[in-house]
Write a protein that holds these residues in place. Structure first.
Motif, PDB file in Angstrom:
ATOM      1  N   MET A 176      40.748  19.760 -32.172  1.00 22.05           N
ATOM      2  CA  MET A 176      41.191  18.361 -32.182  1.00 22.05           C
ATOM      3  C   MET A 176      40.104  17.441 -32.728  1.00 22.05           C
ATOM      4  SD  MET A 176      43.488  18.005 -28.810  1.00 22.05           S
ATOM      5  CE  MET A 176      45.214  18.516 -28.912  1.00 22.05           C
ATOM      6  N   GLU A 177      38.867  17.783 -32.458  1.00 18.72           N
ATOM      7  CA  GLU A 177      37.760  16.982 -32.991  1.00 18.72           C
ATOM      8  C   GLU A 177      37.781  17.035 -34.523  1.00 18.72           C
ATOM      9  OE1 GLU A 177      33.953  17.895 -31.232  1.00 18.72           O
ATOM     10  OE2 GLU A 177      32.852  17.169 -32.986  1.00 18.72           O
ATOM     11  N   ALA A 234      40.789  15.094 -35.840  1.00 19.89           N
ATOM     12  CA  ALA A 234      40.572  13.644 -35.791  1.00 19.89           C
ATOM     13  C   ALA A 234      39.586  13.194 -36.863  1.00 19.89           C
ATOM     14  CB  ALA A 234      40.067  13.240 -34.409  1.00 19.89           C
ATOM     15  N   ALA A 235      38.575  14.022 -37.117  1.00 20.10           N
ATOM     16  CA  ALA A 235      37.536  13.634 -38.069  1.00 20.10           C
ATOM     17  C   ALA A 235      38.056  13.576 -39.497  1.00 20.10           C
ATOM     18  CB  ALA A 235      36.352  14.583 -37.979  1.00 20.10           C
ATOM     19  N   GLY A 236      38.976  14.496 -39.862  1.00 20.52           N
ATOM     20  CA  GLY A 236      39.457  14.528 -41.243  1.00 20.52           C
ATOM     21  C   GLY A 236      40.930  14.198 -41.362  1.00 20.52           C
ATOM     22  N   ARG A 241      30.925  11.451 -32.822  1.00 16.63           N
ATOM     23  CA  ARG A 241      30.776  12.435 -33.911  1.00 16.63           C
ATOM     24  C   ARG A 241      31.861  12.231 -34.968  1.00 16.63           C
ATOM     25  NH1 ARG A 241      29.732  15.938 -29.378  1.00 16.63           N
ATOM     26  NH2 ARG A 241      31.777  16.935 -29.511  1.00 16.63           N
ATOM     27  N   VAL A 242      33.074  11.947 -34.481  1.00 21.11           N
ATOM     28  CA  VAL A 242      34.195  11.713 -35.398  1.00 21.11           C
ATOM     29  C   VAL A 242      33.894  10.497 -36.281  1.00 21.11           C
ATOM     30  CG1 VAL A 242      36.624  11.002 -35.520  1.00 21.11           C
ATOM     31  CG2 VAL A 242      35.933  12.801 -33.927  1.00 21.11           C
ATOM     32  N   VAL A 243      33.419   9.416 -35.649  1.00 19.40           N
ATOM     33  CA  VAL A 243      33.118   8.185 -36.402  1.00 19.40           C
ATOM     34  C   VAL A 243      32.070   8.468 -37.480  1.00 19.40           C
ATOM     35  CG1 VAL A 243      32.057   5.897 -36.197  1.00 19.40           C
ATOM     36  CG2 VAL A 243      33.814   6.605 -34.574  1.00 19.40           C
ATOM     37  N   ASP A 244      31.038   9.266 -37.130  1.00 19.61           N
ATOM     38  CA  ASP A 244      30.011   9.619 -38.118  1.00 19.61           C
ATOM     39  C   ASP A 244      30.628  10.350 -39.309  1.00 19.61           C
ATOM     40  OD1 ASP A 244      28.152   8.480 -36.502  1.00 19.61           O
ATOM     41  OD2 ASP A 244      27.277  10.359 -35.767  1.00 19.61           O
ATOM     42  N   ALA A 245      31.503  11.313 -39.005  1.00 19.57           N
ATOM     43  CA  ALA A 245      32.128  12.091 -40.079  1.00 19.57           C
ATOM     44  C   ALA A 245      33.027  11.204 -40.931  1.00 19.57           C
ATOM     45  CB  ALA A 245      32.934  13.246 -39.487  1.00 19.57           C
ATOM     46  N   VAL A 246      33.689  10.235 -40.306  1.00 19.21           N
ATOM     47  CA  VAL A 246      34.561   9.328 -41.054  1.00 19.21           C
ATOM     48  C   VAL A 246      33.723   8.445 -41.984  1.00 19.21           C
ATOM     49  CG1 VAL A 246      36.168   7.374 -40.826  1.00 19.21           C
ATOM     50  CG2 VAL A 246      36.442   9.375 -39.361  1.00 19.21           C
ATOM     51  N   ASP A 252      31.107  18.042 -42.651  1.00 16.42           N
ATOM     52  CA  ASP A 252      30.795  16.625 -42.400  1.00 16.42           C
ATOM     53  C   ASP A 252      30.391  16.407 -40.941  1.00 16.42           C
ATOM     54  OD1 ASP A 252      31.288  15.971 -45.002  1.00 16.42           O
ATOM     55  OD2 ASP A 252      33.319  15.212 -44.653  1.00 16.42           O
ATOM     56  N   LEU A 253      31.098  17.081 -40.034  1.00 20.03           N
ATOM     57  CA  LEU A 253      30.758  16.959 -38.607  1.00 20.03           C
ATOM     58  C   LEU A 253      29.353  17.508 -38.360  1.00 20.03           C
ATOM     59  CD1 LEU A 253      34.127  17.958 -36.909  1.00 20.03           C
ATOM     60  CD2 LEU A 253      32.901  15.816 -36.540  1.00 20.03           C
ATOM     61  N   ASP A 254      28.966  18.427 -39.242  1.00 17.67           N
ATOM     62  CA  ASP A 254      27.671  19.093 -39.160  1.00 17.67           C
ATOM     63  C   ASP A 254      26.603  18.304 -39.952  1.00 17.67           C
ATOM     64  OD1 ASP A 254      26.116  21.154 -38.342  1.00 17.67           O
ATOM     65  OD2 ASP A 254      26.695  22.559 -39.934  1.00 17.67           O
ATOM     66  N   HIS A 255      26.988  17.169 -40.520  1.00 12.78           N
ATOM     67  CA  HIS A 255      26.120  16.354 -41.388  1.00 12.78           C
ATOM     68  C   HIS A 255      25.527  17.193 -42.531  1.00 12.78           C
ATOM     69  CE1 HIS A 255      26.045  12.703 -38.842  1.00 12.78           C
ATOM     70  NE2 HIS A 255      26.359  13.575 -37.929  1.00 12.78           N
ATOM     71  N   SER A 256      26.336  18.081 -43.067  1.00 10.60           N
ATOM     72  CA  SER A 256      25.855  18.934 -44.150  1.00 10.60           C
ATOM     73  C   SER A 256      26.578  18.588 -45.449  1.00 10.60           C
ATOM     74  CB  SER A 256      26.108  20.407 -43.777  1.00 10.60           C
ATOM     75  OG  SER A 256      26.069  21.221 -44.922  1.00 10.60           O
ATOM     76  N   ASP A 257      25.816  18.350 -46.505  1.00 15.47           N
ATOM     77  CA  ASP A 257      26.415  18.054 -47.807  1.00 15.47           C
ATOM     78  C   ASP A 257      27.135  19.271 -48.364  1.00 15.47           C
ATOM     79  OD1 ASP A 257      25.721  15.462 -47.969  1.00 15.47           O
ATOM     80  OD2 ASP A 257      23.849  15.804 -49.091  1.00 15.47           O
TER      81      ASP A 257
END
Ligand SMILES: [Zn+2]
Length: 511
Positions: free
Chosen positions: A208-209, A212-214, A415-420, A483-488
């Motif tokens: 679900m995370e 929600a993130a994507g 975390r979701v907001v960061d990925a967004v 993205d959730l992992d902050h990885s390009d």
């Protein structure tokens, strides 16, 4: 004497400026005529307006009266023109000077006693008026909070015809209603379901995370009592907070549907959970005067379909188009109207009729029965769901962990907001908003992978026989996981996890 007052007509969510013209002339028999391609409710308004005026102390003179709602090629329906027509007549009668309504738009229904009553669709009406350069909007007091949310517009809420006239005669002064959406959105605190109250089910929560993130569609499969509905209700609590423009977008839909509450606007992401007996029309929207259906009421929020296979096949197939296009078109004789349908689909289902497949000790369904049950979800529909997770029955292990501290939704949301945010930067200047929106053509640009990752995908794909569509879905999900992992870069770990969310539905549907 001739006069005219501005108003707005609605067709679906589209607003269009209308002019209520009145002409009082001498000679001939006294008549009161209304013309201008009117629906039956508008035709009926003549007697209502006459009585409301009388009960407010204004007798219509025994003259030849013609009221025209222009433009003539636009069919007018609803009761929102009452106030504009009444004011147009009163202006012709010289009750107040015409300058007082310059640059002003009027909407409202009248009761026989002369009260100004609520109308639906005020928000799109005020937004249209603003777009057309009008500065002031006179509307029912009950709709004032809704209209007042539109910036740079003087919104005057009125409760009776008498009051408006007094205002226009510069007797009573009415303060404009202004609502600061930013402030309102800041102060509202959601009191919805929270993941902190769901014990265990780490895999579903993770799914679900990512969903929600994507904004990926998600399907939960699991036995009865595994808390599927409870978890679905938690999704809004991890979606990014509403922005002002999203709040207006959602509120417009609810305004047209006549479903805005006392707050005046929708201040939370919608969670819409129609029962499986819902008709195709109630799901997609429709009616003579087109109204949004459940798919539009879920716009920018969550559409939860519990007992997914129990929905009528026809109803389920209707879903494909709004999921794909993010809008529904409703065809009517007077034209087509469009409602937005950009929602996150969360579906939940038992794996079979009894609910316990593949646990053969408890499931008494035959292989054929299981197959028949699962086949109600068609391949093309399944193809539009990126993430499939299994909800396990709450077992002993999780029960004894009951006192363990579960992560609250607020942490997951961060975390979701960061990925967004990452996606916002990535898609700047394009029409895309989320990774789930990436089309086949843009795949190479946004989801490029290295040789090692390519090899892994090839290996799994030839083994599992995925379709090309399936390939893209895995990549899009992997993009969100990265993205959730902050990885390009999308690496093999991200791809493996994304493959896991595809493997589950393969296991059921190709069994
Ligand atoms: Zn069964």
């Amino acid at each position: 004497m001739f006069s005219s007052v501005n108003s707005v007509a609605l067709f679906g969510m589209d607003a269009c400026m209308v002019c209520a013209e009145a002409d009082l002339s001498e000679g001939g028999l006294p008549v009161f005529e209304m013309v201008g391609f009117l629906g039956s409710e508008v035709k009926e308004s003549r007697e209502r307006i006459r009585t409301a005026m009388k009960n407010s102390g204004y007798l219509i003179p025994p003259k030849r009266i013609t009221v025209n709602l222009s433009p003539a090629d636009l069919r007018k329906s609803g009761s929102s023109f009452d106030l504009a027509v009444a004011l147009s007549l009163l202006m012709s009668m010289g009750i107040f000077p015409p300058e007082r309504l310059e640059g002003t738009v009027v909407a409202g229904e009248l009761s026989l006693s002369g009260e100004v009553k609520q109308v639906t669709g005020i928000l799109p009406m005020v937004l249209e008026a603003k777009k057309r350069g009008y500065k002031k909007f006179i509307l029912p007091e009950v709709n004032a909070l809704e209209g007042g949310a539109v910036s740079d517009m003087e919104v005057i809420g009125v409760s009776s015809l008498k009051q408006v006239v007094s205002y226009l005669q510069e007797g009573e002064d009415i303060a404009p209603t202004t609502v600061s959406l930013e402030d309102k959105l800041m102060e509202r605190r959601e009191a919805g379901a929270d993941f902190a109250d769901v014990s265990g089910q780490a895999l579903v929560k993770r799914g679900m995370e990512i969903a929600a993130a994507g904004m990926h569609n998600i399907l939960m499969i699991g036995p009865p009592g595994s808390g599927k509905s409870m978890m679905a209700k938690c999704i809004p609590s991890i979606l990014p907070p509403l922005s002002v423009s999203e709040c207006l977008e959602i509120s417009k839909v609810y305004s047209v549907a006549g479903l805005l509450g006392e707050d005046g606007l929708v201040m939370q992401r919608p969670f819409v959970a129609p029962h499986h007996t819902i008709s195709p029309q109630a799901l997609a929207g429709g009616g003579v005067v087109p109204r949004p259906g459940a798919v539009s009421l879920a716009h920018r929020g969550v559409l939860f379909l519990d007992e997914f296979p129990e929905f009528h096949t026809q109803t389920l197939e209707i879903l494909r188009q709004p999921i794909e296009d993010k809008v529904v078109h409703i065809q009517r004789a007077q034209g087509a109207c469009t409602f937005p349908t950009d929602f996150l689909l969360c579906a939940a289902m038992n794996p079979c009729k009894c609910g316990y497949f593949p646990d053969r000790n408890r499931c008494n369904c035959t292989q054929v029965q299981v197959k028949k049950y699962l086949s109600k979800i068609s391949g093309p529909l399944l193809d539009r769901i990126d993430i499939c997770v299994e909800a396990s029955e709450i077992g002993f292990n999780e029960l004894i962990r009951e006192n363990a501290k579960e992560e609250p939704s607020e942490n997951i949301r961060q975390r979701v907001v960061d990925a967004v945010e990452i996606q916002k930067k990535r898609f700047e200047g394009t029409k895309l908003r989320f990774n789930s929106d990436i089309g086949v053509k843009e795949m190479r640009k946004y989801c490029s992978i290295g040789q090692e990752e390519e090899k892994l995908l090839e290996k799994v794909f030839s083994k599992m026989g995925f379709s090309a569509r399936g390939y893209h879905r895995v990549l899009k999900t992997a993009r969100t996981i990265a993205d959730l992992d902050h990885s390009d870069e999308i690496n093999t770990t991200h791809i493996s996890e994304a493959l896991g969310y595809r493997g589950i539905d393969r296991r059921y549907w190709s069994a």
